[in-house]
Design an enzyme around this catalytic site. Structure first.
Site, PDB file in Angstrom:
ATOM      1  N   HIS A 129     -19.310 -49.449   7.175  1.00 15.51           N
ATOM      2  CA  HIS A 129     -19.182 -48.288   6.293  1.00 15.51           C
ATOM      3  C   HIS A 129     -17.867 -47.556   6.559  1.00 15.51           C
ATOM      4  O   HIS A 129     -17.221 -47.056   5.630  1.00 15.51           O
ATOM      5  CB  HIS A 129     -20.383 -47.365   6.508  1.00 15.51           C
ATOM      6  CG  HIS A 129     -20.324 -46.099   5.731  1.00 15.51           C
ATOM      7  ND1 HIS A 129     -20.018 -44.884   6.325  1.00 15.51           N
ATOM      8  CD2 HIS A 129     -20.518 -45.834   4.414  1.00 15.51           C
ATOM      9  CE1 HIS A 129     -20.033 -43.937   5.403  1.00 15.51           C
ATOM     10  NE2 HIS A 129     -20.333 -44.482   4.239  1.00 15.51           N
ATOM     11  N   GLU A 184     -15.139 -49.351   4.796  1.00 19.03           N
ATOM     12  CA  GLU A 184     -15.167 -49.019   3.362  1.00 19.03           C
ATOM     13  C   GLU A 184     -14.378 -47.739   3.096  1.00 19.03           C
ATOM     14  O   GLU A 184     -13.553 -47.669   2.175  1.00 19.03           O
ATOM     15  CB  GLU A 184     -16.608 -48.865   2.893  1.00 19.03           C
ATOM     16  CG  GLU A 184     -16.733 -48.426   1.439  1.00 19.03           C
ATOM     17  CD  GLU A 184     -18.006 -47.653   1.163  1.00 19.03           C
ATOM     18  OE1 GLU A 184     -17.929 -46.658   0.405  1.00 19.03           O
ATOM     19  OE2 GLU A 184     -19.065 -48.019   1.692  1.00 19.03           O
ATOM     20  N   HIS A 185     -14.611 -46.710   3.910  1.00 15.79           N
ATOM     21  CA  HIS A 185     -13.885 -45.450   3.752  1.00 15.79           C
ATOM     22  C   HIS A 185     -12.387 -45.640   3.974  1.00 15.79           C
ATOM     23  O   HIS A 185     -11.564 -45.117   3.212  1.00 15.79           O
ATOM     24  CB  HIS A 185     -14.415 -44.415   4.745  1.00 15.79           C
ATOM     25  CG  HIS A 185     -15.627 -43.693   4.271  1.00 15.79           C
ATOM     26  ND1 HIS A 185     -15.683 -42.329   4.127  1.00 15.79           N
ATOM     27  CD2 HIS A 185     -16.857 -44.145   3.901  1.00 15.79           C
ATOM     28  CE1 HIS A 185     -16.881 -41.965   3.702  1.00 15.79           C
ATOM     29  NE2 HIS A 185     -17.609 -43.054   3.572  1.00 15.79           N
ATOM     30  N   GLU A 218     -21.101 -36.671   6.682  1.00 17.46           N
ATOM     31  CA  GLU A 218     -22.063 -37.442   5.877  1.00 17.46           C
ATOM     32  C   GLU A 218     -23.360 -37.662   6.661  1.00 17.46           C
ATOM     33  O   GLU A 218     -24.461 -37.560   6.113  1.00 17.46           O
ATOM     34  CB  GLU A 218     -21.444 -38.780   5.464  1.00 17.46           C
ATOM     35  CG  GLU A 218     -22.242 -39.546   4.424  1.00 17.46           C
ATOM     36  CD  GLU A 218     -21.523 -40.797   3.945  1.00 17.46           C
ATOM     37  OE1 GLU A 218     -22.141 -41.551   3.168  1.00 17.46           O
ATOM     38  OE2 GLU A 218     -20.359 -41.034   4.355  1.00 17.46           O
TER      39      GLU A 218
END
Length: 416
Positions: free
Chosen positions: A46, A49-50, A126
């Site tokens: 993840h 991805e960022h 997040e």
């Protein structure tokens, strides 16, 4: 309907040409998600991805955003337990821009320490958001209940500690070993001409990559594992998890028919009998998540602490009823028609078509045409539905997860 190609470096392509459209959806799929991570780098998929949106050797993050916005396009990504997808949707006249930006992001990420420090903080925010959202938190608990302290059971976002340990070198090395040609596919749906595959070769096929696939850890399911997180909030968020079917199981169509009646949508038994008729919950639903060699079927609901026992009793009643009586032929016919309608409507989106084909090719599943998929739904019958109900609603595999002002969920359900 589908064209299949393999680029010079081994990346596979599936493309569906729809020449009456003026748009195109392009997705780059990598067989990499949290299931492939060890505990020390939990969350790195993840995080990657960022970071791919934070700039490349050729573009800043702002330039990436401005270039795609300037042509009215869309650029986004998502990470799951088993894959990551980066995708665009643009007019067909802007295919070169979309391909150049996607390839630049994947092949030339800057991964600068300063950008990583900033984005690490964004992801921590997040995580805090998820921790403050009982509806999301309870699903993380349900995964941990089903698979324990394994890659499948851990959160996709990672932890504060694991994120702090991920450096640019660790991330780049991880990408080299997971973002490989054998582990990457490109899925396309929309309008394109004969030069499209030449453009794919230009932007994606010339990059030398490893041709290996990363190791996929097993995900043994844990039965009768209950987890509660006490939290001083107004509601109890509850998830009852059962062992489900895996991603290759063709009985998914029977499962969808069964759940269309049982727990999916406003006309389902759970919604009508517990929310509409009794007003005990705001939300209640059921659904399945299928993975490689494993899967889960979840029933979720949110209610006041005072209603927890009654809601669990009513869910138990619905489970016992459908296990004993199964579905009527009229219910099966109605559910099949509804599923076919939903499928046809979703097929009018190039994004949905790109995602369906991309996920299937990545996981080595057959890619069905619309006619083939509708035949699969039509083939569902009373016997196949009865069989999947017995398989999925097996009380011996139930795990219960809850978030809220509650400290014990043992013996909450009364299943036959």
């Amino acid at each position: 309907m589908y064209q299949y190609k393999t680029l010079s470096n081994g990346i596979k392509v599936v493309a569906e040409k729809i020449d009456y459209l003026k748009s195109i959806s392009i997705g780059v799929w990598v067989g990499n998600g949290s299931r492939y991570e060890n505990k020390e780098v939990n969350g790195i998929s993840h995080f990657i991805e960022h970071m791919l949106f934070k700039g490349t050797k050729n573009r800043s993050a702002a330039q990436i955003a401005h270039e795609i916005d300037s042509v009215g396009g869309q650029l986004d990504a998502f990470t799951s337990r088993e894959y990551t997808c980066f995708y665009t949707k643009t007019l067909d006249s802007h295919i070169p821009i979309a391909l150049e930006i996607l390839s630049d992001m994947l092949y030339n990420p800057s991964l600068s320490p300063d950008d990583m420090a900033l984005e690490r903080q964004v992801i921590k925010e997040e995580i805090r958001m998820y921790e403050d959202s009982p509806e999301d938190l309870v699903y993380d608990l349900s995964s941990y209940a089903a698979w324990g302290d394994t890659p499948m059971g851990r959160t996709i976002l990672g932890t504060y500690e694991s994120l702090d340990g991920i450096t640019p070198d660790i991330m780049r090395n991880y990408m080299n070993n997971h973002y490989t040609s054998a582990n990457t596919i490109i899925s396309v749906s929309g309008n394109f001409d004969d030069t499209f595959f030449e453009l794919l070769e230009k932007y994606f096929g010339t990059k030398k990559m490893l041709d290996t696939k990363p190791y996929l850890p097993d995900a043994p399911y844990i039965s009768k594992n209950n987890i509660v997180k006490e939290k001083d909030i107004e509601q109890v968020q509850l998830v009852a998890t059962f062992k489900g079917i895996d991603v290759m199981d063709e009985s998914v169509y029977s499962l969808l028919v069964f759940n269309n009646v049982f727990g999916s949508g406003m006309s389902s038994r759970l919604f009508q009998n517990i929310r509409e008729q009794r007003g005990l919950v705001y939300s209640i639903s059921a659904g399945h998540s299928a993975y490689i060699n494993t899967g889960v079927f979840d029933i979720s609901a949110g209610m006041s602490p005072e209603s927890l026992g009654e809601v669990a009793h009513l869910i138990s009643k619905e489970i016992n009823t459908i296990k004993h009586n199964k579905l009527t032929s009229a219910e099966i016919t109605k559910a099949k028609e509804q599923l076919k309608g939903n499928y046809i409507l979703s097929s009018e989106s190039t994004g949905a078509r790109m995602q369906g084909a991309g996920r299937s090719l990545l996981l080595n599943k057959p890619i069905y045409t619309q006619e083939e998929a509708l035949k699969k739904i039509d083939a569902v019958n009373a016997d196949s539905v009865a069989e999947i109900i017995d398989r999925v609603l097996d009380s011996s595999t139930m795990c219960i997860s809850a978030v809220g002002p509650v400290n014990n969920v043992d013996n909450l359900f009364e299943l036959d």
